[in-house]
Scaffold this motif. Structure first.
Motif, PDB file in Angstrom:
ATOM      1  N   ALA A   7      17.093  53.773  53.319  1.00 32.95           N
ATOM      2  CA  ALA A   7      18.466  53.292  53.448  1.00 32.95           C
ATOM      3  C   ALA A   7      19.466  54.439  53.412  1.00 32.95           C
ATOM      4  CB  ALA A   7      18.775  52.288  52.337  1.00 32.95           C
ATOM      5  N   LEU A   8      19.279  55.372  52.490  1.00 35.38           N
ATOM      6  CA  LEU A   8      20.225  56.480  52.360  1.00 35.38           C
ATOM      7  C   LEU A   8      20.251  57.349  53.616  1.00 35.38           C
ATOM      8  CD1 LEU A   8      19.562  57.462  48.649  1.00 35.38           C
ATOM      9  CD2 LEU A   8      21.725  56.637  49.578  1.00 35.38           C
ATOM     10  N   GLN A   9      19.085  57.664  54.137  1.00 39.31           N
ATOM     11  CA  GLN A   9      19.054  58.502  55.333  1.00 39.31           C
ATOM     12  C   GLN A   9      19.629  57.759  56.541  1.00 39.31           C
ATOM     13  OE1 GLN A   9      18.915  61.449  55.665  1.00 39.31           O
ATOM     14  NE2 GLN A   9      18.012  62.131  57.598  1.00 39.31           N
ATOM     15  N   THR A  10      19.340  56.481  56.647  1.00 41.64           N
ATOM     16  CA  THR A  10      19.871  55.697  57.770  1.00 41.64           C
ATOM     17  C   THR A  10      21.388  55.570  57.670  1.00 41.64           C
ATOM     18  OG1 THR A  10      17.807  54.434  57.793  1.00 41.64           O
ATOM     19  CG2 THR A  10      19.624  53.547  59.049  1.00 41.64           C
ATOM     20  N   CYS A  11      21.895  55.355  56.463  1.00 36.48           N
ATOM     21  CA  CYS A  11      23.349  55.284  56.256  1.00 36.48           C
ATOM     22  C   CYS A  11      24.003  56.611  56.618  1.00 36.48           C
ATOM     23  CB  CYS A  11      23.666  54.935  54.806  1.00 36.48           C
ATOM     24  SG  CYS A  11      23.315  53.231  54.348  1.00 36.48           S
TER      25      CYS A  11
ATOM     26  N   SER B 221      33.616  49.749  62.191  1.00 36.76           N
ATOM     27  CA  SER B 221      33.304  48.445  61.597  1.00 36.76           C
ATOM     28  C   SER B 221      31.800  48.267  61.438  1.00 36.76           C
ATOM     29  CB  SER B 221      33.869  47.320  62.467  1.00 36.76           C
ATOM     30  OG  SER B 221      35.267  47.234  62.349  1.00 36.76           O
ATOM     31  N   ILE B 222      31.048  48.689  62.444  1.00 31.87           N
ATOM     32  CA  ILE B 222      29.585  48.611  62.360  1.00 31.87           C
ATOM     33  C   ILE B 222      29.080  49.408  61.162  1.00 31.87           C
ATOM     34  CG2 ILE B 222      27.435  49.348  63.488  1.00 31.87           C
ATOM     35  CD1 ILE B 222      28.759  48.683  66.169  1.00 31.87           C
ATOM     36  N   VAL B 223      29.572  50.634  61.042  1.00 28.31           N
ATOM     37  CA  VAL B 223      29.117  51.516  59.967  1.00 28.31           C
ATOM     38  C   VAL B 223      29.530  50.966  58.607  1.00 28.31           C
ATOM     39  CG1 VAL B 223      29.335  53.828  58.986  1.00 28.31           C
ATOM     40  CG2 VAL B 223      29.092  53.543  61.457  1.00 28.31           C
TER      41      VAL B 223
ATOM     42  N   CYS C 296      32.499  55.282  53.009  1.00 29.35           N
ATOM     43  CA  CYS C 296      31.044  55.371  53.187  1.00 29.35           C
ATOM     44  C   CYS C 296      30.532  56.738  52.764  1.00 29.35           C
ATOM     45  CB  CYS C 296      30.670  55.109  54.647  1.00 29.35           C
ATOM     46  SG  CYS C 296      30.991  53.430  55.228  1.00 29.35           S
ATOM     47  N   MET C 297      31.237  57.785  53.152  1.00 31.33           N
ATOM     48  CA  MET C 297      30.812  59.149  52.825  1.00 31.33           C
ATOM     49  C   MET C 297      30.724  59.342  51.315  1.00 31.33           C
ATOM     50  SD  MET C 297      33.432  61.064  55.415  1.00 31.33           S
ATOM     51  CE  MET C 297      33.541  60.622  57.160  1.00 31.33           C
ATOM     52  N   ARG C 298      31.778  58.965  50.620  1.00 28.92           N
ATOM     53  CA  ARG C 298      31.813  59.169  49.167  1.00 28.92           C
ATOM     54  C   ARG C 298      30.732  58.355  48.460  1.00 28.92           C
ATOM     55  NH1 ARG C 298      37.694  59.045  50.329  1.00 28.92           N
ATOM     56  NH2 ARG C 298      37.614  56.774  50.147  1.00 28.92           N
ATOM     57  N   TRP C 299      30.526  57.114  48.899  1.00 27.37           N
ATOM     58  CA  TRP C 299      29.578  56.253  48.202  1.00 27.37           C
ATOM     59  C   TRP C 299      28.130  56.603  48.524  1.00 27.37           C
ATOM     60  CZ3 TRP C 299      30.927  54.207  43.994  1.00 27.37           C
ATOM     61  CH2 TRP C 299      32.243  53.784  43.791  1.00 27.37           C
ATOM     62  N   ILE C 300      27.881  57.238  49.658  1.00 27.21           N
ATOM     63  CA  ILE C 300      26.528  57.757  49.900  1.00 27.21           C
ATOM     64  C   ILE C 300      26.197  58.796  48.831  1.00 27.21           C
ATOM     65  CG2 ILE C 300      25.115  59.169  51.455  1.00 27.21           C
ATOM     66  CD1 ILE C 300      26.483  57.756  53.801  1.00 27.21           C
ATOM     67  N   GLY C 301      27.165  59.634  48.486  1.00 27.26           N
ATOM     68  CA  GLY C 301      26.939  60.625  47.441  1.00 27.26           C
ATOM     69  C   GLY C 301      26.614  59.986  46.110  1.00 27.26           C
ATOM     70  N   ALA C 302      27.374  58.947  45.731  1.00 23.45           N
ATOM     71  CA  ALA C 302      27.134  58.275  44.452  1.00 23.45           C
ATOM     72  C   ALA C 302      25.779  57.573  44.438  1.00 23.45           C
ATOM     73  CB  ALA C 302      28.253  57.280  44.170  1.00 23.45           C
ATOM     74  N   ALA C 303      25.443  56.901  45.548  1.00 19.52           N
ATOM     75  CA  ALA C 303      24.166  56.190  45.620  1.00 19.52           C
ATOM     76  C   ALA C 303      22.993  57.173  45.584  1.00 19.52           C
ATOM     77  CB  ALA C 303      24.112  55.349  46.888  1.00 19.52           C
ATOM     78  N   THR C 304      23.164  58.328  46.193  1.00 18.36           N
ATOM     79  CA  THR C 304      22.105  59.351  46.164  1.00 18.36           C
ATOM     80  C   THR C 304      21.878  59.836  44.740  1.00 18.36           C
ATOM     81  OG1 THR C 304      22.668  60.051  48.418  1.00 18.36           O
ATOM     82  CG2 THR C 304      21.388  61.587  47.076  1.00 18.36           C
ATOM     83  N   ARG C 305      22.950  59.960  43.985  1.00 23.34           N
ATOM     84  CA  ARG C 305      22.792  60.357  42.582  1.00 23.34           C
ATOM     85  C   ARG C 305      22.034  59.289  41.805  1.00 23.34           C
ATOM     86  NH1 ARG C 305      27.298  61.396  38.280  1.00 23.34           N
ATOM     87  NH2 ARG C 305      26.066  62.028  36.469  1.00 23.34           N
TER      88      ARG C 305
END
Length: 401
Positions: A301-305, A332-334, A257-266
């Motif tokens: 979505a990004l901030q909530t994630c 699991s929720i996250v 989740c951490m890594r993909w938040i970075g990619a989605a933010t880009r």
């Protein structure tokens, strides 16, 4: 007290990582060695060298192994910055499967196993695999494990077939899950083994074609043909593989989740820039309500994630979860929420970019393809929802802060 301020030293690390990825790693996104089956090991080694020189290699491991000893919140901030490029975690040696394998080996491997199998992975000199998933057996339901290890009193002889084994081609450190058959010499059940990838009996049949290409050497089909391992090559105790796997997977869900938040933010940043500069029907795209709402949905979505991940990390750093609920329940929720939301974010980015969104004119197309399998990594959304519901039925109450 709940404090969302990022400490100054962690913020400085985040900024250093982000700038390193932008300056040194983003240019590799056009490198021909980024193939259909992911980065070649040659490309990986070249990027690893840059991270090593910058002091950013394997920052996630404990200090005694050469890392920075970050807590879970520190991981969240640092790995998001690394994820600005899908190659960033590869360069910094904090990508799957190595990141999760380093975690489990640091917890259950013997000192001699750490020296031979873990430290070279931490140092970036060799790669690792976690061989569990099977074409007709273990996957979302590991209880269907069919690969068998027969113990004759001296050796374990392993036979079986695995697939979707990430990074198998050229990897040296192998963690293999097999079911030890009942025998008169000792215990049986699901067990982890640790061995060198060049051991006779490990046969890589082929590398599968897949829609993602951010994992080194892709995903392979592997056959174990009378693979003979000694008792000293057990990882942990016989029969405990499922417990050890959860030890690895619960934190790994969050690091994904951490890594993909970075990619989605880009991707979101690229979409914002396009919406500000591209015009249609007399004004910038972002001033049209349909596009503006998509940008707003992405930001929400990004901030909530991000906050969902931080909350789970906060619980894990405290070493406690709400009464009656485990860290596994929270992870699991996250994983469910973040994987689904980030896919929507990148899909909206493609839509905002229009025609160029489905081409390689920007990196958004690659992020979108690489993001889709995230909904399956470490258990698909449906399996996690099943586990969440089962926990709720068992406790008869909702989780409260």
């Amino acid at each position: 007290m709940i404090d969302f301020e990022i400490p100054a030293d962690l913020a400085a690390l985040r900024d250093k990582i982000r700038q390193f990825v932008i300056d040194e790693i983003v240019p590799y996104e056009r490198d021909p060695r980024l193939t259909q089956h992911g980065p070649t090991d040659e490309l990986r080694q070249e990027m690893i060298a840059k991270a090593r020189k910058a002091g950013l290699l394997s920052i996630q491991v404990p200090r005694e192994l050469g890392g920075m000893g970050l807590d879970h919140i520190g991981h969240a901030v640092a790995l998001e910055a690394a994820g600005w490029s899908t190659l960033g975690p590869v360069a910094m040696n904090c990508a799957a499967p190595d990141e999760g394998n380093m975690l489990i080996l640091s917890k259950i491997a013997r000192p001699d196993q750490i020296k031979e199998f873990l430290q070279p992975v931490v140092d970036g000199h060799q790669r690792s695999v976690f061989a569990m998933t099977e074409p007709d057996g273990a996957g979302s339901d590991p209880a269907q494990l069919s690969t068998e290890a027969v113990f004759n009193g001296n050796d374990y002889v392993i036979n079986g077939r695995k697939w979707l084994i990430t990074g198998a081609n050229g990897a040296k450190t192998w963690i293999i899950m097999a079911r030890v058959a009942p025998n008169p010499h000792g215990p049986d059940g699901p067990t982890l083994f640790l061995c060198d990838g060049n051991t006779p009996g490990i046969e890589i049949e082929r590398v599968m074609n897949s829609m993602d290409r951010n994992y080194v050497e892709g995903h392979a089909v592997v056959k174990f043909n009378n693979l003979r391992l000694g008792p000293d090559q057990l990882l942990g105790e016989v029969g405990n593989a499922f417990q050890y796997a959860q030890m690895r997977l619960a934190p790994a869900r969050l690091t994904h989740c951490m890594r993909w938040i970075g990619a989605a933010t880009r991707a979101h940043s690229i979409a914002i820039d396009h919406a500000r500069t591209r015009t249609a029907f007399g004004k910038p795209l972002g001033e049209h309500q349909g596009v503006g709402f998509m940008l707003a949905d992405n930001e929400i979505a990004l901030q909530t994630c991000r906050l969902a991940v931080w909350n789970a990390c906060w619980m894990m750093d405290k070493g406690e979860a709400p009464k009656g609920f485990s860290a596994r329940h929270q992870s699991s929720i996250v994983k469910c929420f973040v994987s689904e939301e980030l896919f929507k974010v990148t899909d909206r980015c493609v839509q905002i970019l229009g025609g160029i969104g489905v081409t390689d004119e920007t990196v958004v197309e690659m992020i979108f393809r690489d993001m889709r399998p995230f909904r399956l990594y470490d258990g698909p959304t449906e399996v996690h929802k099943f586990a969440i519901a089962r926990t709720l039925m068992r406790h008869g109450t909702a989780m409260v802060a």
